[in-house]
Design a protein around this motif. Structure first.
Motif: not given
Length: 329
Positions: A100-113
């Motif tokens: 959960f944390v791994a996927i969440f971190a990747a999604l947040i990084a993409a949404l910031l972009v």
């Protein structure tokens, strides 16, 4: 005079038929052709392999489809996929985090972009193609800096000489395998098709893409929907990068970049499917299928890999020619 008009009408009907069904007919022709020249093309295992091979391309292309619906264009999706790929693997390997944390971190990084793209395009008024081209290099550099130019994998050697102790979860690894990788692709296509076609928000996006000023005058919050489009584009790029990470179980340098060209080609080929004349999820899927069949068949025919981009580029140019010729008629 009437006879001349009838002839023109027949010509127009013929063109319209090939415009609507040309992609589907091309898929059928390619299937027949490759089936005749190779013995194993029509095997069920190869059909499944084609679907698996286009899954990541389709997911990323769905994001481009959404950005195009508001007359935008997101060229940063390949780099966003690379960044998400690196972050999700590093969360497991470097920091021993759960799925959960791994996927969440990747999604947040993409949404910031995606948020950065939206701000610079909507508020600063930088042309979308130029801005996302710049973002592509920025995000690519961030991903390289984050990984220090190394491939991130289990038991890798860290900068201090020790070995990474984290491991990928079995659940995460299932996402990139059959049937889940294909199921994720199909769900993405269906959800975006429903969103763009059957909801007012999707219809508003198409109105904005058709005539932004008219949409603004009719009370549609144009900026809000353009921001949403770029956030969703980044989100699907991230999903593509995460699925890629699950499939190969490593984070290669610029792993998502090679998917950009195929995703763009699939999206524009999809414009003409069933006469849509606009970006649409179903058309994008069939565009990806066409590219997947073409790539798979050429490999089976032992065509050199360095020649495949010529074929893909030619197909994209042909699709663009038909699409924009139709739009001007």
């Amino acid at each position: 005079m009437q006879e001349v008009a009838d002839r023109k009408e027949k010509k127009f009907d013929a063109f319209r038929f090939f415009y609507k069904y040309g992609t589907l007919l091309t898929i059928v022709v390619l299937i027949v052709f490759f089936s005749l020249v190779t013995d194993s093309f029509m095997q069920s295992s190869n059909m499944i392999n084609i679907l698996r091979s286009i899954s990541i391309v389709t997911i990323i292309a769905i994001g481009i489809t959404i950005s195009l619906s508001v007359n935008g264009f997101d060229l940063s999706v390949g780099s966003v996929a690379s960044l998400s790929n690196a972050i999700v693997i590093s969360m497991f390997v470097w920091f021993s985090q759960n799925t959960f944390v791994a996927i969440f971190a990747a999604l947040i990084a993409a949404l910031l972009v995606g948020a950065f793209n939206a701000f610079m395009i909507v508020k600063v008024k930088i042309p979308d193609m130029l801005l996302t081209l710049a973002t592509m290099f920025i995000v690519q550099g961030i991903a390289l800096t984050y990984t220090k130019g190394a491939t991130v994998s289990e038991n890798m050697v860290m900068s201090d000489g020790s070995f990474a102790t984290g491991a990928l979860s079995s659940f995460f690894l299932q996402l990139g395998r059959i049937p889940w990788i294909i199921i994720i692709m199909i769900i993405s296509v269906i959800l975006v098709h429903i969103f763009l076609t059957y909801t007012k928000h999707g219809r508003f996006m198409y109105v904005i893409g058709g005539n932004e000023e008219a949409a603004r005058l009719s009370g549609i919050p144009v900026n809000k929907y353009k921001v949403t489009a770029y956030l969703l584009s980044a989100l699907f790029a991230a999903i593509g990068g995460i699925v890629l990470a699950s499939r190969v179980a490593t984070a290669e340098i610029n792993a998502g970049s090679p998917y950009l060209m195929d995703a763009v080609a699939a999206t524009f080929i999809g414009f003409s499917v069933l006469g849509a004349g606009k970006p649409n999820a179903i058309g994008t899927f069939f565009g990806a299928v066409l590219i997947g069949i073409l790539s798979n068949g050429l490999v089976m025919m032992s065509v050199p890999y360095y020649s495949m981009d010529i074929v893909k580029g030619t197909v994209l140019a042909f699709a663009l020619a038909i699409t924009y010729y139709k739009l001007k008629k």
